[in-house]
Write an enzyme that holds these catalytic residues in place. Sequence first.
Site, PDB file in Angstrom:
ATOM      1  N   GLY A   1       2.507   4.370  -6.551  1.00 45.93           N
ATOM      2  CA  GLY A   1       3.670   5.001  -5.943  1.00 45.93           C
ATOM      3  C   GLY A   1       3.689   6.517  -5.923  1.00 45.93           C
TER       4      GLY A   1
ATOM      5  N   LYS B   1       2.373   8.636  -3.929  1.00 50.94           N
ATOM      6  CA  LYS B   1       2.640   9.201  -2.590  1.00 50.94           C
ATOM      7  C   LYS B   1       4.026   8.810  -2.103  1.00 50.94           C
ATOM      8  CE  LYS B   1      -2.262   9.357  -1.514  1.00 50.94           C
ATOM      9  NZ  LYS B   1      -2.773   8.461  -2.581  1.00 50.94           N
TER      10      LYS B   1
ATOM     11  N   ASP C   1      -2.389   3.951   2.720  1.00 53.33           N
ATOM     12  CA  ASP C   1      -3.290   4.514   1.703  1.00 53.33           C
ATOM     13  C   ASP C   1      -4.101   3.318   1.198  1.00 53.33           C
ATOM     14  OD1 ASP C   1      -4.335   6.470   0.014  1.00 53.33           O
ATOM     15  OD2 ASP C   1      -2.925   5.979  -1.577  1.00 53.33           O
TER      16      ASP C   1
ATOM     17  N   CYS D   1      -9.358   7.339  -0.976  1.00 54.85           N
ATOM     18  CA  CYS D   1      -9.958   8.308  -1.906  1.00 54.85           C
ATOM     19  C   CYS D   1     -11.447   7.971  -2.031  1.00 54.85           C
ATOM     20  CB  CYS D   1      -9.247   8.329  -3.244  1.00 54.85           C
ATOM     21  SG  CYS D   1      -9.217   6.738  -4.060  1.00 54.85           S
TER      22      CYS D   1
HETATM   23  C1  SAM Z   1      -5.144   3.141  -3.088  1.00 58.74           C
HETATM   24  S1  SAM Z   1      -4.007   2.109  -3.794  1.00 58.74           S
HETATM   25  C2  SAM Z   1      -2.488   2.829  -3.265  1.00 58.74           C
HETATM   26  C3  SAM Z   1      -2.101   4.044  -4.053  1.00 58.74           C
HETATM   27  C4  SAM Z   1      -0.713   4.532  -3.719  1.00 58.74           C
HETATM   28  N1  SAM Z   1      -0.579   4.815  -2.308  1.00 58.74           N
HETATM   29  C5  SAM Z   1      -0.305   5.760  -4.490  1.00 58.74           C
HETATM   30  O1  SAM Z   1      -0.421   6.861  -3.965  1.00 58.74           O
HETATM   31  O2  SAM Z   1       0.142   5.619  -5.620  1.00 58.74           O
HETATM   32  C6  SAM Z   1      -4.112   0.729  -2.749  1.00 58.74           C
HETATM   33  C7  SAM Z   1      -3.052  -0.305  -2.955  1.00 58.74           C
HETATM   34  O3  SAM Z   1      -3.226  -1.297  -1.949  1.00 58.74           O
HETATM   35  C8  SAM Z   1      -2.722  -2.506  -2.457  1.00 58.74           C
HETATM   36  N2  SAM Z   1      -3.209  -3.601  -1.599  1.00 58.74           N
HETATM   37  C9  SAM Z   1      -4.435  -4.150  -1.561  1.00 58.74           C
HETATM   38  N3  SAM Z   1      -4.492  -5.114  -0.630  1.00 58.74           N
HETATM   39  C10 SAM Z   1      -3.280  -5.172  -0.051  1.00 58.74           C
HETATM   40  C11 SAM Z   1      -2.714  -5.978   0.990  1.00 58.74           C
HETATM   41  N4  SAM Z   1      -3.428  -6.910   1.607  1.00 58.74           N
HETATM   42  N5  SAM Z   1      -1.429  -5.766   1.316  1.00 58.74           N
HETATM   43  C12 SAM Z   1      -0.692  -4.833   0.672  1.00 58.74           C
HETATM   44  N6  SAM Z   1      -1.170  -4.060  -0.314  1.00 58.74           N
HETATM   45  C13 SAM Z   1      -2.447  -4.213  -0.661  1.00 58.74           C
HETATM   46  C14 SAM Z   1      -3.235  -2.522  -3.880  1.00 58.74           C
HETATM   47  O4  SAM Z   1      -2.437  -3.366  -4.667  1.00 58.74           O
HETATM   48  C15 SAM Z   1      -3.123  -1.040  -4.269  1.00 58.74           C
HETATM   49  O5  SAM Z   1      -1.936  -0.818  -4.982  1.00 58.74           O
END
Ligand code: SAM
Length: 572
Positions: A315, A317, A438, A491
């Site tokens: 969270g 972002k 993201d 990232c």
């Molecule tokens: C890079 S992290 C996000 C980081 C977040 N935006 C932040 O800034 O704190 C990617 C996220 O995508 C979620 N994710 C993976 N596959 C997903 C899907 N099919 N649908 C929704 N979320 C998904 C993961 O649980 C993870 O929390």
Amino acid sequence: MQLWKDRLAAMRPTERSAAVAQLLRIEEEGAFAGLVGGSPGADTDETAADSDDAEEAPAGQQQRQQQQQGGDAWTRGLDARDKRAVTDLVASVTRWRRRLDYVIEACSGRRMADLDAPLRQILRIGALELVEQGAPSHTVNEHVELAKRIMHKGSGGVANFVLREIARRREAGTLPQPPPPAKGMSREQAAEALAVGASHPTWLVAGWLQQYGPKATMELLRWNNRKPHHAVRLAPGLDPAAVCKRLQGLDVAAQPSRYLPREFITVQQNMQGLLASGLIGSGQGQVQDEAAGLVVALLQPQPGEDLLDACAAPGGKTLFAAARMQGQGSVLALDIGRSRLTALRRMAARQQHGRIVSTRAADLRDFAEMLARRRRLAATGGEEAQQAQQEAEQEAEQAQQAQQGPSEAAEASAAAGDDAADSGHKPWPTQFDRVLLDAPCSGTGVLAKRADLRWRRTPEQIEHMASLQGELLAAAASLVKPGGVLVYSTCSLEASENQQQVAAFLAAHPDFAVEPPPAEAGIPAHCLSPEGYLLMLPHVHGTDGAFAVRLRRSGDNESSSAAAEEAAWPTS
Ligand SMILES: C[S@@+](CC[C@H](N)C(=O)[O-])C[C@H]1O[C@@H](n2cnc3c(N)ncnc32)[C@H](O)[C@@H]1O
């Protein structure tokens, strides 16, 4: 249970024994190299705290839970300073593992794979201290004792032989060195030589050599092996210069960010002092990398808009975007990880964003499909449209009840001093002004902070992630209003997860175009690629690695939007 586990649990923990336990967890259970026995949110130098990036390993989550429940036997009795020392030791051994193994194998004539797992960790810790940290030779005795206590006399003998040999060769100036890359080597040989010397997997280095060239690759490898520094996003209204002055008074080397000087500060050293200052604990600051902040700057959320953060947890972002929206509009934080959304909601309430942030645990692809169906129903008019509206309201209410237990609702409400507990009841729009994707990614841009990640990733995983990213991007696109903005970010430093994703997306979605950020977004020109992508390279920009592209959906080409949506989400 293996004998060594019982013995480790029974002995009075030391920094080294706790490090052995944590290294074994990383090697055997896939835990991540950070946060040994610290409190959540008080993570120090070598943690995943602000790498809101690659997914958290289930074992890592278990570890956090254990820590929240009072730590484990292996760190019992260690104070906060000891635990931070363990965290640093674990991160260093993890980071240098391949090079340490090279030295150990060359000095012992034995393969690491043939040694028992606890002995491998003890030898790595001993080799790190002797080779990288200049420890005196007599410290070998302590490693030998540890090997005897955790395992048996024979293991002590092996530790004694190997570590004394390393110490002897160090004194003689004949420590084995991996051969440097040399002229005449094939690309594979050069990658192997660089990878052993800089302690990275060969396949990763080979890919970077091809994508970035030798000079940049070597700089990147050096960056990944440095102790990372951190940035902090400040609560709205705090003056970064004043905060830095206060921190400097506490011996914390802090300065306003050169990328986001009105909202971020960077902390070059003394994270412990930062934690002791209370800035993070009070919710006035959140550890977050500047590159993550720039992704939100590229998104440019505006007060009053509807924003979807489509892969939101943990969270960082979401909350920065909410801060930029100044309490006006709505932010839907969606993620497949339900438990991580609970933490996100708590943070939102704590940072006074509970009023505009609501959460939804779902697979983005299912969510997009559901909203596409709702749009179709609404478009038919009459009864079906009413049905769609009722469905939306019921669904929002159910989601609210499912996600927010009574105590949490009360907590959020009290913390926000408003109707935060009700915020989730507003039916979400079926399309949003801005969507941030993201995406889950390999995280190869954050290897300096996530020491273990370099050993966990595989080329197959990256291939799998690229295919998932393509699907998520199509789903996210369908949720952007005509004329709205979609930001795709990772990232990762891998073209297959970044530039190639964008190219494939644009080919399949003619109603979207890359929009270089306007001047008001405040993105420095040297952070942008010629195509207008945000491209943060750790060794160039001194931040985490990040890639982001801003895509604008055309406002007047409804038919192509609909066509693209139909193609992405068959109606059956
Ligand atoms: C890079 S992290 C996000 C980081 C977040 N935006 C932040 O800034 O704190 C990617 C996220 O995508 C979620 N994710 C993976 N596959 C997903 C899907 N099919 N649908 C929704 N979320 C998904 C993961 O649980 C993870 O929390």
